[in-house]
Design a protein around this motif. Sequence first.
Motif, PDB file in Angstrom:
ATOM      1  N   ARG A 131      -9.805  30.188  21.488  1.00  0.00           N
ATOM      2  CA  ARG A 131     -10.437  29.161  21.989  1.00  0.00           C
ATOM      3  C   ARG A 131      -9.959  27.624  21.942  1.00  0.00           C
ATOM      4  N   PRO A 132      -8.820  27.560  22.411  1.00  0.00           N
ATOM      5  CA  PRO A 132      -8.071  26.376  22.626  1.00  0.00           C
ATOM      6  C   PRO A 132      -8.849  25.226  23.066  1.00  0.00           C
ATOM      7  N   ASP A 133      -9.974  25.190  23.574  1.00  0.00           N
ATOM      8  CA  ASP A 133     -10.918  24.286  24.019  1.00  0.00           C
ATOM      9  C   ASP A 133     -11.519  23.749  22.702  1.00  0.00           C
ATOM     10  N   GLN A 134     -11.855  24.548  21.865  1.00  0.00           N
ATOM     11  CA  GLN A 134     -12.476  24.065  20.614  1.00  0.00           C
ATOM     12  C   GLN A 134     -11.476  23.696  19.605  1.00  0.00           C
TER      13      GLN A 134
ATOM     14  N   ASN B  10      -6.047  28.370  17.048  1.00  0.00           N
ATOM     15  CA  ASN B  10      -5.833  29.447  17.943  1.00  0.00           C
ATOM     16  C   ASN B  10      -4.740  30.113  17.900  1.00  0.00           C
ATOM     17  N   ALA B  11      -4.724  31.418  18.379  1.00  0.00           N
ATOM     18  CA  ALA B  11      -3.740  32.419  18.235  1.00  0.00           C
ATOM     19  C   ALA B  11      -2.490  31.721  19.245  1.00  0.00           C
ATOM     20  N   CYS B  12      -2.972  31.337  20.334  1.00  0.00           N
ATOM     21  CA  CYS B  12      -1.748  30.838  21.441  1.00  0.00           C
ATOM     22  C   CYS B  12      -0.945  29.907  20.691  1.00  0.00           C
ATOM     23  N   VAL B  13      -1.241  28.827  20.085  1.00  0.00           N
ATOM     24  CA  VAL B  13      -0.129  27.767  19.749  1.00  0.00           C
ATOM     25  C   VAL B  13       0.215  28.454  18.403  1.00  0.00           C
ATOM     26  N   SER B  14      -0.315  29.231  17.535  1.00  0.00           N
ATOM     27  CA  SER B  14       0.121  29.687  16.247  1.00  0.00           C
ATOM     28  C   SER B  14       1.470  30.461  16.681  1.00  0.00           C
ATOM     29  N   CYS B  15       1.396  31.236  18.044  1.00  0.00           N
ATOM     30  CA  CYS B  15       2.484  31.965  17.982  1.00  0.00           C
ATOM     31  C   CYS B  15       3.540  31.035  18.909  1.00  0.00           C
ATOM     32  N   HIS B  16       3.068  30.317  20.064  1.00  0.00           N
ATOM     33  CA  HIS B  16       4.073  29.402  20.709  1.00  0.00           C
ATOM     34  C   HIS B  16       3.982  28.019  19.958  1.00  0.00           C
ATOM     35  N   ASP B  17       4.455  27.841  18.971  1.00  0.00           N
ATOM     36  CA  ASP B  17       4.442  26.963  17.933  1.00  0.00           C
ATOM     37  C   ASP B  17       4.883  25.451  18.430  1.00  0.00           C
ATOM     38  N   ASP B  18       5.838  25.594  19.753  1.00  0.00           N
ATOM     39  CA  ASP B  18       6.368  24.434  20.491  1.00  0.00           C
ATOM     40  C   ASP B  18       5.390  23.909  21.422  1.00  0.00           C
ATOM     41  N   LYS B  19       4.233  24.422  21.466  1.00  0.00           N
ATOM     42  CA  LYS B  19       3.588  24.091  22.699  1.00  0.00           C
ATOM     43  C   LYS B  19       2.251  23.311  22.277  1.00  0.00           C
ATOM     44  N   THR B  20       1.353  23.057  22.910  1.00  0.00           N
ATOM     45  CA  THR B  20       0.247  22.105  22.594  1.00  0.00           C
ATOM     46  C   THR B  20      -1.120  22.948  23.021  1.00  0.00           C
ATOM     47  N   ASN B  21      -2.390  22.414  22.384  1.00  0.00           N
ATOM     48  CA  ASN B  21      -3.444  22.911  22.760  1.00  0.00           C
ATOM     49  C   ASN B  21      -3.888  22.675  24.118  1.00  0.00           C
ATOM     50  N   GLU B  22      -3.377  21.738  24.961  1.00  0.00           N
ATOM     51  CA  GLU B  22      -3.666  21.427  26.213  1.00  0.00           C
ATOM     52  C   GLU B  22      -2.919  22.425  26.991  1.00  0.00           C
ATOM     53  N   TRP B  23      -1.693  22.831  26.653  1.00  0.00           N
ATOM     54  CA  TRP B  23      -1.150  23.887  27.354  1.00  0.00           C
ATOM     55  C   TRP B  23      -1.728  25.329  27.267  1.00  0.00           C
ATOM     56  N   ALA B  24      -2.184  25.432  26.017  1.00  0.00           N
ATOM     57  CA  ALA B  24      -2.853  26.858  25.965  1.00  0.00           C
ATOM     58  C   ALA B  24      -4.057  26.510  26.519  1.00  0.00           C
ATOM     59  N   LEU B  25      -4.885  25.735  26.694  1.00  0.00           N
ATOM     60  CA  LEU B  25      -6.295  25.846  27.506  1.00  0.00           C
ATOM     61  C   LEU B  25      -5.875  25.747  28.926  1.00  0.00           C
ATOM     62  N   ASP B  26      -4.796  25.228  29.387  1.00  0.00           N
ATOM     63  CA  ASP B  26      -4.350  25.370  30.992  1.00  0.00           C
ATOM     64  C   ASP B  26      -4.158  26.864  31.296  1.00  0.00           C
ATOM     65  N   HIS B  27      -3.464  27.587  30.303  1.00  0.00           N
ATOM     66  CA  HIS B  27      -2.996  28.698  30.400  1.00  0.00           C
ATOM     67  C   HIS B  27      -4.215  29.743  30.336  1.00  0.00           C
ATOM     68  N   PHE B  28      -4.934  29.419  29.443  1.00  0.00           N
ATOM     69  CA  PHE B  28      -6.359  30.310  29.281  1.00  0.00           C
ATOM     70  C   PHE B  28      -7.074  30.193  30.642  1.00  0.00           C
ATOM     71  N   LYS B  29      -7.180  29.087  31.064  1.00  0.00           N
ATOM     72  CA  LYS B  29      -8.022  29.061  32.255  1.00  0.00           C
ATOM     73  C   LYS B  29      -7.522  29.544  33.417  1.00  0.00           C
ATOM     74  N   LYS B  30      -6.242  29.477  33.477  1.00  0.00           N
ATOM     75  CA  LYS B  30      -5.407  30.210  34.765  1.00  0.00           C
ATOM     76  C   LYS B  30      -5.477  31.846  34.764  1.00  0.00           C
ATOM     77  N   ASN B  31      -5.608  32.216  33.332  1.00  0.00           N
ATOM     78  CA  ASN B  31      -5.513  33.768  33.398  1.00  0.00           C
ATOM     79  C   ASN B  31      -6.876  34.362  33.071  1.00  0.00           C
ATOM     80  N   TYR B  32      -7.839  33.538  32.382  1.00  0.00           N
ATOM     81  CA  TYR B  32      -9.143  34.371  32.232  1.00  0.00           C
ATOM     82  C   TYR B  32     -10.274  33.244  32.795  1.00  0.00           C
TER      83      TYR B  32
END
Length: 753
Positions: free
Chosen positions: A395-398, A406-428
Amino acid sequence: MYSTSLLFRSLAAGVLFVFFTSFFSCNEKKPSYVDAKDGDVFVSDHLIPDSNFLGDKVCAECHKGESEEWEGSHHDKAMQVADKNTVIGNFNDTTFTSQDVKSRFFTKDNGFYVNTEGPDGEYHDYKIEYTFGLTPLQQYIVKFPNGHYQCLRTAWDTEKNKWFDLYPDFKVIHSEWLHWSRGGLNWNNMCSDCHSTNVRKNYDQATHSYNTKYAIINVNCEACHGPGKNHVNQVKELGEQYKSTESMWMTSKTPPKTLVDQCARCHMRREQYSSHFNFEGTTLDHYFPQLLTNNLYHPDGQILDEVYVYGSFVQSKMYQNDVTCTDCHNAHSLKLKFEGNALCLQCHEKPKYDVSSHHFHEIDSEGAKCINCHMDGKFYMGNDYRRDHSFRIPRPDQSLKYGTPNACVSCHDDKTNEWALDHFKKNYGEPDSNHFSDLLAPGIAGETNGYESLLALAHDTIYPNIARASAINNMANYYSADAIENMLQFLQDDSPLVRGATLDVLGEITNVDYINYFLPLLKDEKRSVRVKAFFALGNLNSQQVPPEYKEIYNKVKKEFETHLRVTSDFAGGRAKRGSFFLKQGDVPNAIKSYESALEIDNQNNIIRTNLANLYYRNGQLKESEEAFKTVISQEPEFGQTYYSYALLLGEQNRNEEAIEQMELAIKYMPDNIRFYYNLSLLYDKVNNLKKAETTIVKGLEISPQNGDLLYVLAYIYQKGGQINKARNIAKQLIELYPNNRQYMALLNGLSGA
């Protein structure tokens, strides 16, 4: 394993004085209450003789396969006598330095030794008596006087083959509770209950000594399945007619949630209620878990401090749908039953989930593994990576709103939560907000609608009971008469976790208005809930107990005394006794209990602050002032202490000193409105109306409609002869709070001026 973080020290304190001014169930089904006349309904403190535990070799005679799987497991190697076959670390005259403490590891007379800083701040040689654990680290235990056994802070990394500090960024001096030679790394109270079999801690508060006993040094077959003597005898007597459920725990026929409950006692962070574990009753007859609160869990319920697995797993849909520990883990080797996604695909359809259209990662990559998205984790004790078992959707929004991981930026540690939320919305699409965390997080974070969110969560039985109980626990931050009234209904909830959490909050009420709500819970089916009810009834003495509750009251009193005794080697346990004395109006003994708590943990400023307030209440002004000064010296940036100290000084008319302390309170907590209110009144006491006015104005910049601040401002204007200004403020108060008689009286008085 055990926890030694600073956060645990706060938890061990366990008591903050809560003064209420004036708190039925979501389920129609009512909790079970025991019959006071039926002695069998109470789980006993019956001691199981060590001779009833026969050892793994006897078990292996009939259960060879299971025994072979268990051999070499983490349970098998949970604790061992230190010798050349069990010690993995390098004791070949090697040294390791961390936080300016140098430890030298060496051998002497066929024994293993360390030279390191002791409890007196001096260096001594200590013999290693036991090894603790296997991988990814092994710890070492030293014997101290009076039966104390201590775990070294320096451990051996079994993967990198090197010594390391369990807490490399954390400076601890030798006099602190968290020093390896003291309570924070004491084996007897922090570790033994789960690392050996049939443990009795046997602590004596009068001498601060232990006589800890166990039947078997490690976690053998009988630590989980129960003592084997009766089982063996029954098998011999009944032969093929024997059924495993007749005398053993954790069998293949144990229901899923019951199995989780039985594993939970060693896989959860908890408070103890029985003198020892004896396989009677359920976990809540012996322990009560720590709930989802700040400093232990993130606001959404994800793991933060060392909380182990139970508190996470019972949040999950897996648990709600009867997935149990052994569906994923081999019960004896403790290894996963399958590698990779095959573990999850036991239940989840491969065509739906193990495909790129679901996880949007390359097949067989790290990002395609179910656990890397749904079981994020963190490192504890330096190198021990543990996964969150709540199995949640990221839940990058939280994360953006509450700072949760959130697991997204835990793995992609060079990315931001904003990036993770954008990709989450795009995919899901938009995140699904039908998770309990959407109600828990606002309450923990203190949002405007926080209380309403917590109340909604507590009411909705579709959510996990631990989340509902945690909602009630966090409602303690929203004190009001309405909150108390809303909470009362949960005393009759079907979940003992919810009933216990409710008692924890309402039990701090310092009057007798609610005793009729608490009395029935003396008959609760769970010991931990009964004991909490007894504490809540601390305002009563035995003569005030209604006749129909006399017998049950006396029975639960014994359970309460056991609980206090078994936790008396923790500062929090001693402080709880002090709080009980306080509820009974016995301030001198409450003070003694709090002073005793500080003997264990001299750095515990939650307890010291409470003690300072008690000193003041008892007229011991000098002791109160010294206590506040000590807290300030240890935590110089905590504004609340300056505030409390300022109030003490103000009561003694030491107004200039009080002003100085209140100014510091505002410096370190500039958003606390109450500080501005009290500072303004202090300036008024020294006739500095200009400063009083500017102080209130600063407060109103933060909270423009605060009635208390506006009222004081009107008073200051009136006192300074600025009647028109005072009248305008009074009119503003009436517009904001038309039903407030005090504000109406103010305006009427000014109108005639």
